[in-house]
Enzyme design. Structure first.
Site, PDB file in Angstrom:
ATOM      1  N   CYS A  72     -26.377   0.719   1.697  1.00 41.98           N
ATOM      2  CA  CYS A  72     -26.132   1.953   1.405  1.00 41.98           C
ATOM      3  C   CYS A  72     -26.912   2.945   2.343  1.00 41.98           C
ATOM      4  CB  CYS A  72     -26.576   2.371  -0.082  1.00 41.98           C
ATOM      5  SG  CYS A  72     -25.814   4.035  -0.547  1.00 41.98           S
ATOM      6  N   THR A  80     -19.454  -1.332  -1.893  1.00 43.34           N
ATOM      7  CA  THR A  80     -19.503  -0.738  -0.800  1.00 43.34           C
ATOM      8  C   THR A  80     -18.677  -1.237   0.390  1.00 43.34           C
ATOM      9  OG1 THR A  80     -21.264  -1.804   0.131  1.00 43.34           O
ATOM     10  CG2 THR A  80     -22.069  -0.095  -1.100  1.00 43.34           C
ATOM     11  N   ALA A  81     -18.418  -0.361   1.397  1.00 41.15           N
ATOM     12  CA  ALA A  81     -17.451  -0.889   2.459  1.00 41.15           C
ATOM     13  C   ALA A  81     -18.268  -2.149   3.208  1.00 41.15           C
ATOM     14  CB  ALA A  81     -17.151   0.065   3.390  1.00 41.15           C
ATOM     15  N   ALA A  82     -19.800  -1.956   3.365  1.00 44.33           N
ATOM     16  CA  ALA A  82     -20.605  -2.884   3.777  1.00 44.33           C
ATOM     17  C   ALA A  82     -20.589  -4.177   3.119  1.00 44.33           C
ATOM     18  CB  ALA A  82     -22.142  -2.116   3.824  1.00 44.33           C
ATOM     19  N   GLU A 115       1.094  -1.175   0.147  1.00 45.43           N
ATOM     20  CA  GLU A 115       0.031   0.113  -0.148  1.00 45.43           C
ATOM     21  C   GLU A 115       0.863   1.345   0.043  1.00 45.43           C
ATOM     22  OE1 GLU A 115      -3.663   0.887   0.093  1.00 45.43           O
ATOM     23  OE2 GLU A 115      -2.500   2.884  -0.110  1.00 45.43           O
ATOM     24  N   ASP A 146     -14.160  -3.289  -4.277  1.00 47.24           N
ATOM     25  CA  ASP A 146     -14.542  -2.416  -5.539  1.00 47.24           C
ATOM     26  C   ASP A 146     -13.859  -3.056  -6.502  1.00 47.24           C
ATOM     27  OD1 ASP A 146     -16.094  -1.075  -3.649  1.00 47.24           O
ATOM     28  OD2 ASP A 146     -14.685   0.794  -3.819  1.00 47.24           O
ATOM     29  N   CYS A 181     -20.294   3.144  -3.878  1.00 45.24           N
ATOM     30  CA  CYS A 181     -21.500   3.831  -3.135  1.00 45.24           C
ATOM     31  C   CYS A 181     -22.550   4.657  -3.839  1.00 45.24           C
ATOM     32  CB  CYS A 181     -20.968   4.739  -2.064  1.00 45.24           C
ATOM     33  SG  CYS A 181     -22.252   5.059  -0.920  1.00 45.24           S
ATOM     34  N   GLN A 222     -13.755   6.142   3.762  1.00 44.38           N
ATOM     35  CA  GLN A 222     -14.415   6.923   2.849  1.00 44.38           C
ATOM     36  C   GLN A 222     -15.862   6.962   3.113  1.00 44.38           C
ATOM     37  OE1 GLN A 222     -13.046   5.398  -1.112  1.00 44.38           O
ATOM     38  NE2 GLN A 222     -11.473   4.031   0.023  1.00 44.38           N
ATOM     39  N   VAL A 262       1.817  -1.478  -6.756  1.00 47.93           N
ATOM     40  CA  VAL A 262       2.105  -2.807  -7.364  1.00 47.93           C
ATOM     41  C   VAL A 262       2.200  -2.096  -8.808  1.00 47.93           C
ATOM     42  CG1 VAL A 262       1.282  -4.858  -8.534  1.00 47.93           C
ATOM     43  CG2 VAL A 262       1.190  -4.409  -5.975  1.00 47.93           C
TER      44      VAL A 262
END
Ligand code: FAD
Length: 412
Positions: free
Chosen positions: A340, A306-308, A35, A297, A162, A43, A78
């Site tokens: 969402c 989404t993060a969910a 990373e 994503d 999102c 976010q 990367v």
């Protein structure tokens, strides 16, 4: 060290959710996270930052502070994948070998694909975008400084993360304009490339009502193609007939077209023909390389990004990769869960939750298409803890079991 049991690409939501789950099992020096960024952003909070309900400061933590003990951080991007020979090459030219690889590289923001957008974001204080810091910091300033005229909100003609965020900020702007006594001076426009307000009909209908009741001018299948900030014009293409619509703006919140990161799409063996990482939608295992998994994503999982969604995916990935490591059959199956929290004004949220078939998969045994204060507090006050203490630490796997309990075992 250049040889690992597990290499995780991306230290975002999915990357840390997975890394945290495997850190103990695999032990010291066996996992590397690649990373480049020093800061990790939550976010989902950007909507609240743009809406003046949280600060950008509250939305990030140093990447290093999220790293579990014993995990190596390769602070680099990367640049190349060699999936046949089990290694990646970083931007600085380091070759890193792996037994297993997890790809969690997120989605690429292509602001440059809207002519004049980056210039406008740079030079016009009334053009903003919640999708990237520092542009998100401009949003609340623009809302506060709005005096009169057209306030325009857009959604691009590509998959985005999102998909509710482009309109959540519009409802918060509407709230602030009213609170400042300026709403009667504002024409609010929603210009979306989609043919509906939201992919799930139940919530689309509810949102259409919200927009109508707030006096918002909604047009579907309209795609922002150019911003001329000197003349304060936003130019849209009608995706049905190619007609051009030019609107003057006093404030413009734009959302960029998005794609899977270029480093992935250039490797045709890793992405599918639509250009997203090609995984089995049940198991999250790569379709061609059994020692590669992906989540979030950048994947072709047919659900909303989404993060969910990542929370449920991380658990499926953990169970299946664990099985593979132990030489057992993979049994965990992803149901497509995503969510969402659609903020419709300060203090109210429609909590959309659904699965692969675009059918609602609601946690609470109440109608979640209704605007509710409880859901707003869940989003604003509870979810940040769930993110920092649960999801990126590998402890939050989505609401599946809670949903079953609350539905007395009668839910999927
Ligand atoms: P990310 O968390 O974006 O992580 C990807 C990581 O990969 C990044 O850290 C990036 O630096 C790294 N990376 C990229 N390229 C490389 C490379 N070449 N080498 C190494 N690393 C690389 N979700 C919700 O659930 N609810 C919400 O209310 C919500 N609201 C949102 C509002 C906004 C405005 C935005 C922008 C997003 C929102 N989301 C929301 C979506 C959510 O943030 C994402 O879906 C989630 O972060 C996806 O996780 P990910 O791991 O796939 O990608």
């Amino acid at each position: 060290k250049k040889d690992y049991k597990l290499v995780v690409i991306g230290g975002g939501t999915g990357g840390f959710a997975v890394t945290s789950k495997f850190a103990k099992k695999l032990g010291k020096g066996q996992i590397a996270v690649v990373e480049p960024n020093e800061e990790h952003y939550y976010q989902s909070m950007f909507t609240l930052v743009g809406g003046g309900l949280k600060t950008l400061e509250q939305a990030h933590r140093p990447t290093g502070s999220l790293l579990p003990d014993g995990v190596d951080w390769i602070k680099d991007s990367v640049a190349e994948f060699d999936a046949q020979n089990n290694f990646i090459v970083t931007q600085k030219g380091d070759k890193v070998r792996y037994d297993f690889l997890v790809i969690a590289m997120g989605i690429q923001l292509n602001y440059e694909k809207i002519k004049g957008a980056l210039d406008a974001l740079k030079h016009d204080p009334m053009v903003c975008s919640n999708y990237r810091p520092p542009f998100v910091s401009k949003t609340f300033e623009a809302i506060k400084n709005f005096k009169e005229g057209n306030a325009i909100f857009t959604l691009p003609n590509t998959p985005i993360k999102c998909a509710g965020a482009p309109q959540k900020i519009m409802y918060l702007a509407d709230y602030h304009f009213r609170a400042m006594g300026k709403r009667h001076n504002a024409n609010i426009y929603y210009r979306t490339s989609l043919p509906f307000m939201f992919t799930v009909k139940k919530y689309a209908d509810a949102l259409f009502e919200v927009a109508k009741n707030r006096g918002i001018d909604v047009a579907f299948r309209r795609c922002l193609i150019e911003v001329k900030h000197e003349s304060k014009e936003a130019i849209f293409e009608d995706l049905e007939n190619g007609n051009i619509e030019t609107l003057k703006y006093a404030m413009l919140h734009l959302v960029p077209p998005m794609s899977c990161p270029d480093v992935l799409t250039k490797h045709k063996d890793i992405v599918d023909e639509t250009g997203w990482v090609d995984v089995n939608k049940d198991t999250l295992q790569h379709k061609k390389y059994p020692n590669i998994f992906a989540l979030g994503d950048c994947t072709n999982l047919p659900t909303s990004k989404t993060a969910a969604a990542v929370s449920s995916q991380s658990r499926v990935l953990q169970r299946n990769l664990n099985a593979l490591l132990d030489g057992k059959p993979m049994k965990a199956v992803y149901d497509g869960y995503t969510s969402c929290p659609l903020i419709t004004t300060k203090g109210k949220v429609i909590m959309a939750e659904f699965g692969f078939d675009q059918e609602p998969l609601e946690t609470f045994p109440i109608n979640q298409a209704k605007e509710r204060r409880f859901m707003y507090h869940l989003k604003k006050d509870f979810m940040p803890h769930l993110y920092w203490k649960g999801l990126v630490k590998g402890h939050w796997n989505g609401p599946k079991y809670l949903r079953r309990i609350l539905h007395l075992g009668m839910s999927k």
